[in-house]
Design an enzyme around this catalytic site. Structure first.
Site, PDB file in Angstrom:
ATOM      1  NE  ARG A  56      -3.091  -1.668  -0.486  1.00 50.33           N
ATOM      2  CZ  ARG A  56      -3.138  -2.710  -0.842  1.00 50.33           C
ATOM      3  NH1 ARG A  56      -2.583  -3.682   0.014  1.00 50.33           N
ATOM      4  NH2 ARG A  56      -2.902  -3.098  -2.310  1.00 50.33           N
ATOM      5  CD  GLN A  86     -14.064   6.499   7.655  1.00 56.96           C
ATOM      6  OE1 GLN A  86     -14.330   5.118   7.845  1.00 56.96           O
ATOM      7  NE2 GLN A  86     -15.220   7.006   6.983  1.00 56.96           N
ATOM      8  CB  VAL A  88      -3.906   4.777   5.711  1.00 53.55           C
ATOM      9  CG1 VAL A  88      -4.790   4.650   7.054  1.00 53.55           C
ATOM     10  CG2 VAL A  88      -4.251   3.730   4.629  1.00 53.55           C
ATOM     11  CG  HIS A 104      -9.604   4.428  10.057  1.00 48.95           C
ATOM     12  ND1 HIS A 104     -10.656   4.057   9.206  1.00 48.95           N
ATOM     13  CD2 HIS A 104     -10.236   4.634  11.241  1.00 48.95           C
ATOM     14  CE1 HIS A 104     -11.712   3.729   9.900  1.00 48.95           C
ATOM     15  NE2 HIS A 104     -11.464   4.449  11.021  1.00 48.95           N
ATOM     16  N   GLY A 169     -17.220   9.660  -0.472  1.00 48.09           N
ATOM     17  CA  GLY A 169     -16.569   8.471  -0.679  1.00 48.09           C
ATOM     18  C   GLY A 169     -16.486   7.672   0.491  1.00 48.09           C
ATOM     19  CB  THR A 170     -17.089   7.158   3.780  1.00 47.48           C
ATOM     20  OG1 THR A 170     -17.234   6.217   4.763  1.00 47.48           O
ATOM     21  CG2 THR A 170     -17.837   8.363   4.087  1.00 47.48           C
ATOM     22  CB  SER A 171     -19.623   2.159   2.536  1.00 49.66           C
ATOM     23  OG  SER A 171     -18.606   1.925   3.463  1.00 49.66           O
TER      24      SER A 171
END
Ligand code: OAD
Length: 227
Positions: A56, A86, A88, A104, A169-171
């Site tokens: 990543r 959220q 990284v 996060h 863009g976050t569920s």
């Protein structure tokens, strides 16, 4: 000056080429989330997690901020802007945002087991078995499932003072991050940018059903027109 708080998730970086987690083809279809993103996973197989996060981290050198990240940064010209993400990755910072909170954790940092020492390592790989100065194993500076989210209180405070909140863009499935929206002031204006339907427990949300970059173009126009 109005204060805008952005709550961003994986979809924010999707157009930069970083996979989301829960979309079809997302990371959690390719990897077992508990193996690579939980504290139990770290205890069971730390080498696997070191490799996963090395990959990543290496990806950061191959991607760049998209127009969505850039438009958020540009809003600092007329607004106080705080980004609570959220994610990284470091794409908000690279786009020029000056106030970014990573709920996060951050890929470009690692720490000792107790998280009392944090090291900036950029995008280099961690070696298998690499040790911190206290002799414990170096681990990714990531908040895994099963761990506390130390920046939640700070983030909740910021949200509670926001005039405008923009979710991108976050569920909204991962807590406590998804619960931040409950700290919004009663009269805060709330926008949601996402190409899919995301359910949030407010009726007065302005939904912009678009990808992050197009959504940010539309939002910027709307914000300029606000009284
Ligand atoms: P998800 O993968 O759960 O959700 C991604 C969201 O982005 C979905 O609502 C998509 O519809 C949306 N999306 C996809 N493409 C987009 C685009 N181009 N523009 C805007 N939105 C788009 O990701 P998160 O909600 O961020 O935590 O996931 C939360 C946490 O779960 C992550 O921080 C990670 C993960 O497990 C850990 O690993 C600890």
């Amino acid at each position: 000056m109005k204060h805008i708080v952005f709550l961003t998730g994986a979809g924010m970086s999707a157009e930069s080429g970083i996979s989301t987690f829960r979309d079809s083809g997302g990371l959690w279809e390719k990897y077992d989330v508990m193996e690579v993103a939980s504290i139990e996973g770290w205890r069971k197989n730390p080498d696997l997690m070191i490799k996963f996060y090395n990959e990543r981290r290496a990806q950061l050198d191959k991607v760049a901020p998209n127009d969505g990240h850039k438009l958020i940064a540009q809003l600092e010209n007329g607004f106080k802007v705080t980004v609570i993400t959220q994610n990284v990755d470091n794409l908000h910072e690279r786009a020029g945002s000056s106030s970014v909170i990573h709920l996060h954790g951050e890929l470009t940092k690692v720490c000792n087991e107790s998280k009392s020492e944090i090291y900036d390592i950029g995008t280099r790989a961690v070696e298998i078995g690499e040790k911190a100065s206290d002799g414990s194993r170096i681990r990714p500076f990531i908040v895994w499932f099963g761990e506390a989210v130390p920046l939640m209180e700070k983030a909740a405070n910021i949200v509670s003072n926001a005039d405008i909140i923009v979710i991108i863009g976050t569920s909204m499935q991962v807590y406590p991050a998804a619960g931040l929206i409950h700290y919004a002031k009663r009269d805060a204006k709330i926008f949601l940018i996402d190409p899919s339907d995301v359910s949030i427990p407010f009726t007065s949300v302005n939904v912009i059903k678009q990808k992050a970059s197009d959504g940010m173009r539309i939002l910027t126009e709307k914000l300029i027109q606000l009284p």
